[in-house]
Design an enzyme around this catalytic site. Structure first.
Site, PDB file in Angstrom:
ATOM      1  N   LYS A  83      27.557  53.460 -26.095  1.00  0.00           N
ATOM      2  CA  LYS A  83      26.343  53.729 -25.326  1.00  0.00           C
ATOM      3  C   LYS A  83      25.523  52.449 -25.147  1.00  0.00           C
ATOM      4  O   LYS A  83      25.057  52.128 -24.047  1.00  0.00           O
ATOM      5  CB  LYS A  83      25.509  54.814 -26.022  1.00  0.00           C
ATOM      6  CG  LYS A  83      24.193  55.110 -25.386  1.00  0.00           C
ATOM      7  CD  LYS A  83      24.324  55.674 -23.976  1.00  0.00           C
ATOM      8  CE  LYS A  83      23.046  55.481 -23.209  1.00  0.00           C
ATOM      9  NZ  LYS A  83      23.099  55.990 -21.855  1.00  0.00           N
ATOM     10  N   GLU A 105      24.265  60.200 -24.071  1.00  0.00           N
ATOM     11  CA  GLU A 105      24.028  60.704 -22.714  1.00  0.00           C
ATOM     12  C   GLU A 105      24.023  59.548 -21.719  1.00  0.00           C
ATOM     13  O   GLU A 105      23.350  58.554 -21.941  1.00  0.00           O
ATOM     14  CB  GLU A 105      22.699  61.461 -22.674  1.00  0.00           C
ATOM     15  CG  GLU A 105      22.414  62.106 -21.342  1.00  0.00           C
ATOM     16  CD  GLU A 105      23.617  62.899 -20.841  1.00  0.00           C
ATOM     17  OE1 GLU A 105      24.054  63.849 -21.513  1.00  0.00           O
ATOM     18  OE2 GLU A 105      24.146  62.548 -19.760  1.00  0.00           O
ATOM     19  N   CYS A 134      15.476  52.606 -21.102  1.00  0.00           N
ATOM     20  CA  CYS A 134      16.746  52.381 -21.810  1.00  0.00           C
ATOM     21  C   CYS A 134      17.226  50.935 -21.853  1.00  0.00           C
ATOM     22  O   CYS A 134      17.537  50.425 -22.934  1.00  0.00           O
ATOM     23  CB  CYS A 134      17.831  53.243 -21.184  1.00  0.00           C
ATOM     24  SG  CYS A 134      17.535  54.993 -21.417  1.00  0.00           S
TER      25      CYS A 134
HETATM   26  P1  NAD Z   1      11.285  61.297 -24.480  1.00  0.00           P
HETATM   27  O1  NAD Z   1      10.257  60.496 -25.162  1.00  0.00           O
HETATM   28  O2  NAD Z   1      11.103  61.703 -23.035  1.00  0.00           O
HETATM   29  O3  NAD Z   1      11.518  62.660 -25.308  1.00  0.00           O
HETATM   30  C1  NAD Z   1      11.651  62.728 -26.676  1.00  0.00           C
HETATM   31  C2  NAD Z   1      10.939  63.965 -27.165  1.00  0.00           C
HETATM   32  O4  NAD Z   1      11.236  64.159 -28.557  1.00  0.00           O
HETATM   33  C3  NAD Z   1       9.419  63.901 -27.076  1.00  0.00           C
HETATM   34  O5  NAD Z   1       8.937  64.968 -26.268  1.00  0.00           O
HETATM   35  C4  NAD Z   1       8.934  64.029 -28.540  1.00  0.00           C
HETATM   36  O6  NAD Z   1       7.743  64.790 -28.683  1.00  0.00           O
HETATM   37  C5  NAD Z   1      10.105  64.750 -29.165  1.00  0.00           C
HETATM   38  N1  NAD Z   1      10.186  64.584 -30.629  1.00  0.00           N
HETATM   39  C6  NAD Z   1      10.146  63.428 -31.357  1.00  0.00           C
HETATM   40  N2  NAD Z   1      10.302  63.683 -32.656  1.00  0.00           N
HETATM   41  C7  NAD Z   1      10.431  65.024 -32.783  1.00  0.00           C
HETATM   42  C8  NAD Z   1      10.622  65.885 -33.895  1.00  0.00           C
HETATM   43  N3  NAD Z   1      10.737  65.401 -35.138  1.00  0.00           N
HETATM   44  N4  NAD Z   1      10.713  67.203 -33.664  1.00  0.00           N
HETATM   45  C9  NAD Z   1      10.606  67.698 -32.407  1.00  0.00           C
HETATM   46  N5  NAD Z   1      10.435  66.929 -31.322  1.00  0.00           N
HETATM   47  C10 NAD Z   1      10.350  65.598 -31.506  1.00  0.00           C
HETATM   48  O7  NAD Z   1      12.662  60.497 -24.628  1.00  0.00           O
HETATM   49  P2  NAD Z   1      13.962  60.580 -23.688  1.00  0.00           P
HETATM   50  O8  NAD Z   1      13.802  59.693 -22.501  1.00  0.00           O
HETATM   51  O9  NAD Z   1      14.336  62.007 -23.487  1.00  0.00           O
HETATM   52  O10 NAD Z   1      15.028  59.871 -24.632  1.00  0.00           O
HETATM   53  C11 NAD Z   1      15.550  60.515 -25.767  1.00  0.00           C
HETATM   54  C12 NAD Z   1      16.753  59.739 -26.269  1.00  0.00           C
HETATM   55  O11 NAD Z   1      17.768  59.717 -25.250  1.00  0.00           O
HETATM   56  C13 NAD Z   1      16.460  58.271 -26.588  1.00  0.00           C
HETATM   57  O12 NAD Z   1      17.248  57.892 -27.686  1.00  0.00           O
HETATM   58  C14 NAD Z   1      16.951  57.543 -25.341  1.00  0.00           C
HETATM   59  O13 NAD Z   1      17.351  56.226 -25.614  1.00  0.00           O
HETATM   60  C15 NAD Z   1      18.145  58.378 -24.947  1.00  0.00           C
HETATM   61  N6  NAD Z   1      18.513  58.307 -23.527  1.00  0.00           N
HETATM   62  C16 NAD Z   1      17.537  58.310 -22.562  1.00  0.00           C
HETATM   63  C17 NAD Z   1      17.905  58.299 -21.217  1.00  0.00           C
HETATM   64  C18 NAD Z   1      16.873  58.309 -20.129  1.00  0.00           C
HETATM   65  O14 NAD Z   1      17.222  58.095 -18.983  1.00  0.00           O
HETATM   66  N7  NAD Z   1      15.600  58.565 -20.430  1.00  0.00           N
HETATM   67  C19 NAD Z   1      19.256  58.308 -20.854  1.00  0.00           C
HETATM   68  C20 NAD Z   1      20.206  58.318 -21.869  1.00  0.00           C
HETATM   69  C21 NAD Z   1      19.831  58.322 -23.195  1.00  0.00           C
HETATM   70  C1  UDX Z   2      20.199  53.886 -17.203  1.00  0.00           C
HETATM   71  C2  UDX Z   2      21.723  54.047 -17.086  1.00  0.00           C
HETATM   72  O1  UDX Z   2      22.109  53.876 -15.706  1.00  0.00           O
HETATM   73  C3  UDX Z   2      22.150  55.397 -17.569  1.00  0.00           C
HETATM   74  O2  UDX Z   2      23.566  55.520 -17.530  1.00  0.00           O
HETATM   75  C4  UDX Z   2      21.652  55.561 -19.008  1.00  0.00           C
HETATM   76  O3  UDX Z   2      22.017  56.838 -19.482  1.00  0.00           O
HETATM   77  C5  UDX Z   2      20.150  55.370 -19.093  1.00  0.00           C
HETATM   78  O4  UDX Z   2      19.796  54.103 -18.546  1.00  0.00           O
HETATM   79  P1  UDX Z   2      18.110  54.741 -15.808  1.00  0.00           P
HETATM   80  O5  UDX Z   2      17.366  53.706 -16.578  1.00  0.00           O
HETATM   81  O6  UDX Z   2      17.584  56.124 -15.768  1.00  0.00           O
HETATM   82  O7  UDX Z   2      19.600  54.862 -16.356  1.00  0.00           O
HETATM   83  O8  UDX Z   2      18.257  54.266 -14.286  1.00  0.00           O
HETATM   84  P2  UDX Z   2      19.193  53.175 -13.549  1.00  0.00           P
HETATM   85  O9  UDX Z   2      19.646  53.774 -12.283  1.00  0.00           O
HETATM   86  O10 UDX Z   2      20.242  52.624 -14.421  1.00  0.00           O
HETATM   87  O11 UDX Z   2      18.151  52.034 -13.177  1.00  0.00           O
HETATM   88  C6  UDX Z   2      17.547  51.216 -14.173  1.00  0.00           C
HETATM   89  C7  UDX Z   2      16.734  50.120 -13.507  1.00  0.00           C
HETATM   90  O12 UDX Z   2      17.567  49.181 -12.843  1.00  0.00           O
HETATM   91  C8  UDX Z   2      15.766  50.654 -12.443  1.00  0.00           C
HETATM   92  O13 UDX Z   2      14.544  49.957 -12.536  1.00  0.00           O
HETATM   93  C9  UDX Z   2      16.474  50.319 -11.146  1.00  0.00           C
HETATM   94  O14 UDX Z   2      15.594  50.185 -10.061  1.00  0.00           O
HETATM   95  C10 UDX Z   2      17.137  48.997 -11.509  1.00  0.00           C
HETATM   96  N1  UDX Z   2      18.322  48.671 -10.681  1.00  0.00           N
HETATM   97  C11 UDX Z   2      19.404  49.488 -10.690  1.00  0.00           C
HETATM   98  C12 UDX Z   2      18.329  47.492  -9.943  1.00  0.00           C
HETATM   99  O15 UDX Z   2      17.358  46.733  -9.944  1.00  0.00           O
HETATM  100  N2  UDX Z   2      19.445  47.178  -9.209  1.00  0.00           N
HETATM  101  C13 UDX Z   2      20.557  47.978  -9.186  1.00  0.00           C
HETATM  102  O16 UDX Z   2      21.532  47.614  -8.501  1.00  0.00           O
HETATM  103  C14 UDX Z   2      20.530  49.165  -9.950  1.00  0.00           C
END
Ligand code: NAD
Ligand code: UDX
Length: 464
Positions: free
Chosen positions: A222, A163, A278
């Site tokens: 990713k 994602e 991330c």
């Molecule tokens: P999060 O902690 O917000 O959510 C994860 C959820 O999974 C939690 O609510 C937890 O209770 C649940 N969970 C864990 N083990 C489980 C199980 N065995 N059965 C059912 N539920 C379970 O995490 P997130 O930010 O949504 O990230 C999830 C993944 O996506 C990570 O690998 C992260 O690196 C990736 N990712 C995150 C972002 C972002 O912006 N947060 C963007 C891209 C990818």
């Molecule tokens: C990031 C990636 O952008 C996204 O594609 C991936 O799926 C998850 O990780 P996110 O962490 O949600 O997303 O936010 P992002 O907009 O990338 O910002 C990350 C951090 O960098 C923030 O603290 C932001 O304030 C900082 N940032 C971003 C800067 O300091 N300068 C910039 O020019 C851009």
């Protein structure tokens, strides 16, 4: 050809929730069930008042309101949702390991393995398993191994579909992504599974933006995408320090280089340092994988992005101390913003946490205002660092629901998050309520520094 009518997503977090809500909105013919072990989180997703859903994202409550109860469901009955689905997304957390081999570097995959074992145990029909979580390259091999060795003889195909949404813009990013990436096996069964997922996204995304690759390229891409993005921030932040010594202005430098179409204008905002769940985690993971293959130079190269980011956060805090006559002991510093970026209530790895920690070490008192972050989250973030006792964190930090109260009687204001509302505050009123000289440390370069100086503030930005 497999036609998907029922999807289960394990993990109702910042990715699983928004991603699957948008799938449900765009595909009314597909039943989407998001499951989680966390009962409170599922209850919040099901709250009758849709404004109480646990993830704040502009536009998300409207999407949930439209689809919830129609073809979007939130549940804690994980087994049942898995068994009912033809396609199961794994969207659980994959944080940096905090113990054992790879502590502080590698990804902790215990939740991924638990999901794989649970899927294998309960599945009575063939399923396509989709890695939505960000995973070390070659994780699909382990997932496949578990599924095939512990299952009930049914067939599983494992796809990688990382994602790319960014928090704060998740709904827009999901509705209109630059690309969707799907990795699958080259054999006919693998390609059929890839096509089934392509068909889901093709309900709203132009086919040419759906990229297909092998599983390993998808998993690795990713980590690499996040490393490249973070590298741009650390690069411009390194230049910000040089600007501060030379009277160059980092905004002007960013504009000058960003208009070169080969460089491009995005992700060149100098800041107090990047945060979020991330970037740091994924780069550490990339570094760890590279080291485990003996690729020392590759590992060192990417690790520097993290080293620079840590330096930037620390440098910001120490500049405050230096500028307040080398002591902040007993002085009140107002923090505007605690979230790691605007338009989210997420605080994971937020620069604010580390800046606060440094200032508390210097015996400052801090009052925080953030429009979307609750006080218990702020204390939990500080307590998690373990630098001092929860009692001392409570003593050193107070949280305000009003920005003007937060800034009253402060020696200095530090802007940690770029919330739009900060720009339009009544800065004269804030100035009048502060101790003099009234100082502002703009960690996001969002305020109108000229106007603030005209009022009487002493203003320090990043890289200027
Ligand atoms: P999060 O902690 O917000 O959510 C994860 C959820 O999974 C939690 O609510 C937890 O209770 C649940 N969970 C864990 N083990 C489980 C199980 N065995 N059965 C059912 N539920 C379970 O995490 P997130 O930010 O949504 O990230 C999830 C993944 O996506 C990570 O690998 C992260 O690196 C990736 N990712 C995150 C972002 C972002 O912006 N947060 C963007 C891209 C990818
Ligand atoms: C990031 C990636 O952008 C996204 O594609 C991936 O799926 C998850 O990780 P996110 O962490 O949600 O997303 O936010 P992002 O907009 O990338 O910002 C990350 C951090 O960098 C923030 O603290 C932001 O304030 C900082 N940032 C971003 C800067 O300091 N300068 C910039 O020019 C851009």
């Amino acid at each position: 050809m497999t036609k998907i009518t029922s999807i289960c997503c394990i993990g109702a977090g910042y990715v699983g929730g928004p991603t699957m809500a948008v799938v449900a909105k765009q595909c009314p013919h597909i039943k989407v069930t998001i499951v989680d072990l966390n009962e409170a989180r599922i209850a919040a997703w099901n709250d009758v008042d849709v404004n109480n859903i646990p993830v704040y994202e502009p536009g998300l409550s409207e999407v949930v309101a439209e689809a919830r109860g129609r073809n979007l469901f939130f549940s804690t009955d994980v087994d049942r949702a898995i068994e009912e689905a033809e396609m199961v997304f794994i969207s659980v957390n994959t944080p940096t390991k905090t113990y054992g081999a790879g502590k502080g570097m590698g990804a902790d995959l215990k939740w991924i393995e638990l999901c794989a074992r649970q899927i294998a145990r309960v599945s009575k029909t063939d399923k396509i398993i989709v890695e939505k979580s960000t995973l070390p390259v070659r994780t699909a091999e382990a997932v496949r191994d578990i599924l095939h060795n512990t299952g009930n003889g049914v067939n599983f195909q494992v796809l990688s579909n990382p994602e790319f949404l960014a928090e704060g813009t998740a709904v827009d990013d999901l509705l209109n992504p630059d690309r969707v990436l799907i990795g699958g096996d080259a054999n006919p069964e693998g390609q059929e599974a890839v096509q089934a997922l392509v068909d889901v996204y093709a309900n709203w995304i132009p086919r040419e933006r759906i990229l297909t690759t092998n599983v390993w390229s998808s998993e690795l891409s990713k980590l690499v995408a996040n490393a490249y993005l973070a590298q741009r921030i650390s690069s411009i932040n390194s230049i910000s320090e040089l600007c501060e010594k030379t009277e160059a202005n980092v905004n002007e430098v960013a504009r000058a280089i960003g208009t070169d179409s080969r460089i491009g204008p995005k992700f060149l905002k100098a800041s107090v340092g990047f945060g979020g769940s991330c970037f740091q985690k994924d780069i550490l993971n990339l570094v760890y994988i590279s080291r485990s293959f003996g690729l020392q130079e590759v590992a060192d190269y990417w690790e520097q992005v993290i080293i620079m980011n840590d330096h930037q956060k620390k440098r910001f805090a120490l500049n405050i101390v230096k500028d307040l006559y080398n002591t902040v002991s007993g002085k009140k510093i107002a923090f505007l913003g605690w979230a790691f970026k605007k338009d989210t209530n997420d605080t994971r790895e937020s620069a604010a946490i580390y800046v606060a920690d440094e200032l508390l070490n210097e015996q400052a008192t801090i009052q925080v205002y953030d429009p979307k972050v609750e006080d218990k989250q702020i204390y939990a973030d500080l307590d998690y660092l373990g630098t001092r006792s929860p009692d001392l964190n409570k003593k050193g930090v107070t949280v305000s629901e009003d920005p003007y109260a937060a800034c009253a009687d402060a020696h200095a204001i530090a802007v940690l998050t770029e919330w739009d509302e900060f720009i339009d505050y009544d800065w004269q009123r804030i100035y009048d309520g502060m101790l003099k000289p009234a100082k502002i440390f703009d960690g996001r370069n969002i305020l109108d520094h000229k106007k603030l100086r005209a009022i009487g503030f002493k203003v320090s930005g990043i890289g200027m």
